[in-house]
Write a protein that holds these residues in place. Structure first.
Motif, PDB file in Angstrom:
ATOM      1  N   SER A   1      32.720  22.717  45.106  1.00 58.78           N
ATOM      2  CA  SER A   1      33.860  23.593  45.374  1.00 58.78           C
ATOM      3  C   SER A   1      34.474  23.333  46.745  1.00 58.78           C
ATOM      4  CB  SER A   1      33.410  25.050  45.260  1.00 58.78           C
ATOM      5  OG  SER A   1      32.589  25.392  46.353  1.00 58.78           O
TER       6      SER A   1
ATOM      7  N   SER B   1      30.098  22.790  50.661  1.00 59.50           N
ATOM      8  CA  SER B   1      30.177  21.964  49.457  1.00 59.50           C
ATOM      9  C   SER B   1      30.872  20.644  49.732  1.00 59.50           C
ATOM     10  CB  SER B   1      30.899  22.724  48.347  1.00 59.50           C
ATOM     11  OG  SER B   1      30.163  23.866  47.984  1.00 59.50           O
TER      12      SER B   1
ATOM     13  N   LYS C   1      19.612  16.967  41.703  1.00 56.19           N
ATOM     14  CA  LYS C   1      19.276  17.992  40.713  1.00 56.19           C
ATOM     15  C   LYS C   1      17.780  17.983  40.404  1.00 56.19           C
ATOM     16  CE  LYS C   1      23.539  18.123  38.086  1.00 56.19           C
ATOM     17  NZ  LYS C   1      24.122  17.898  36.768  1.00 56.19           N
TER      18      LYS C   1
ATOM     19  N   ASP D   1      20.350  28.383  40.013  1.00 58.08           N
ATOM     20  CA  ASP D   1      21.630  28.270  39.287  1.00 58.08           C
ATOM     21  C   ASP D   1      22.775  27.976  40.246  1.00 58.08           C
ATOM     22  OD1 ASP D   1      20.261  28.828  36.935  1.00 58.08           O
ATOM     23  OD2 ASP D   1      20.798  30.956  36.957  1.00 58.08           O
ATOM     24  N   GLN D   2      22.771  28.629  41.395  1.00 58.68           N
ATOM     25  CA  GLN D   2      23.808  28.401  42.400  1.00 58.68           C
ATOM     26  C   GLN D   2      23.735  26.975  42.935  1.00 58.68           C
ATOM     27  OE1 GLN D   2      23.653  31.080  45.747  1.00 58.68           O
ATOM     28  NE2 GLN D   2      25.248  29.990  46.857  1.00 58.68           N
TER      29      GLN D   2
ATOM     30  N   LYS E   1      22.560  24.309  41.378  1.00 55.20           N
ATOM     31  CA  LYS E   1      23.060  23.396  40.335  1.00 55.20           C
ATOM     32  C   LYS E   1      24.578  23.443  40.248  1.00 55.20           C
ATOM     33  CE  LYS E   1      21.302  22.749  36.412  1.00 55.20           C
ATOM     34  NZ  LYS E   1      20.812  22.930  35.048  1.00 55.20           N
ATOM     35  N   THR E   2      25.164  24.625  40.370  1.00 60.13           N
ATOM     36  CA  THR E   2      26.618  24.753  40.342  1.00 60.13           C
ATOM     37  C   THR E   2      27.243  24.010  41.524  1.00 60.13           C
ATOM     38  OG1 THR E   2      26.482  26.877  39.221  1.00 60.13           O
ATOM     39  CG2 THR E   2      28.542  26.393  40.374  1.00 60.13           C
ATOM     40  N   THR E   3      26.650  24.154  42.699  1.00 59.29           N
ATOM     41  CA  THR E   3      27.150  23.465  43.884  1.00 59.29           C
ATOM     42  C   THR E   3      27.094  21.963  43.692  1.00 59.29           C
ATOM     43  OG1 THR E   3      26.467  25.283  45.325  1.00 59.29           O
ATOM     44  CG2 THR E   3      26.830  23.151  46.368  1.00 59.29           C
TER      45      THR E   3
ATOM     46  N   ASP F   1      27.069  20.290  40.814  1.00 60.92           N
ATOM     47  CA  ASP F   1      27.940  19.868  39.713  1.00 60.92           C
ATOM     48  C   ASP F   1      29.425  19.883  40.045  1.00 60.92           C
ATOM     49  OD1 ASP F   1      25.901  19.269  37.956  1.00 60.92           O
ATOM     50  OD2 ASP F   1      25.876  21.277  37.077  1.00 60.92           O
ATOM     51  N   ASN F   2      29.818  20.766  40.939  1.00 65.60           N
ATOM     52  CA  ASN F   2      31.260  20.909  41.218  1.00 65.60           C
ATOM     53  C   ASN F   2      31.748  19.947  42.267  1.00 65.60           C
ATOM     54  OD1 ASN F   2      31.583  22.918  39.356  1.00 65.60           O
ATOM     55  ND2 ASN F   2      31.061  24.507  40.799  1.00 65.60           N
TER      56      ASN F   2
END
Length: 84
Positions: A2, A7, A61, A76-77, A79-81, A83-84
């Motif tokens: 993000s 990020s 990851k 979860d946060q 992994k989101t960081t 992936d984005n």
């Protein structure tokens, strides 16, 4: 990843080896506020120190999956960081 500055830094550390070589000596864990960001930074730095190159998102990851310091919502946060 993000648009948060953290990020952007993580993305640059993972995807730009030249940036990682120049920036990592000056970055410290204390510069990151959240526990998740600190864990991500530590894993990136540890991999770079051991292998003299940046980890891929896939490798990062895997490290996060093995990390015992993260609760489920933090995992979860993270992994989101990544992936984005």
């Amino acid at each position: 990843m993000s648009d948060r500055i953290e990020s952007v830094i993580f993305e640059s550390l993972v995807e730009n080896d030249e940036f990682a070589r120049k920036a990592l000596p000056f970055l410290q864990e204390e510069y990151f506020d959240s526990h998740v960001d600190k864990v991500l930074f530590k894993e990136i730095k540890r991999f770079f120190d051991q292998h003299n190159q940046s980890p891929t998102k896939k490798i990062l990851k895997l490290f996060v999956e093995d990390c015992k310091d993260l609760k489920q919502d933090e995992y979860d946060q993270a992994k989101t960081t990544i992936d984005n």
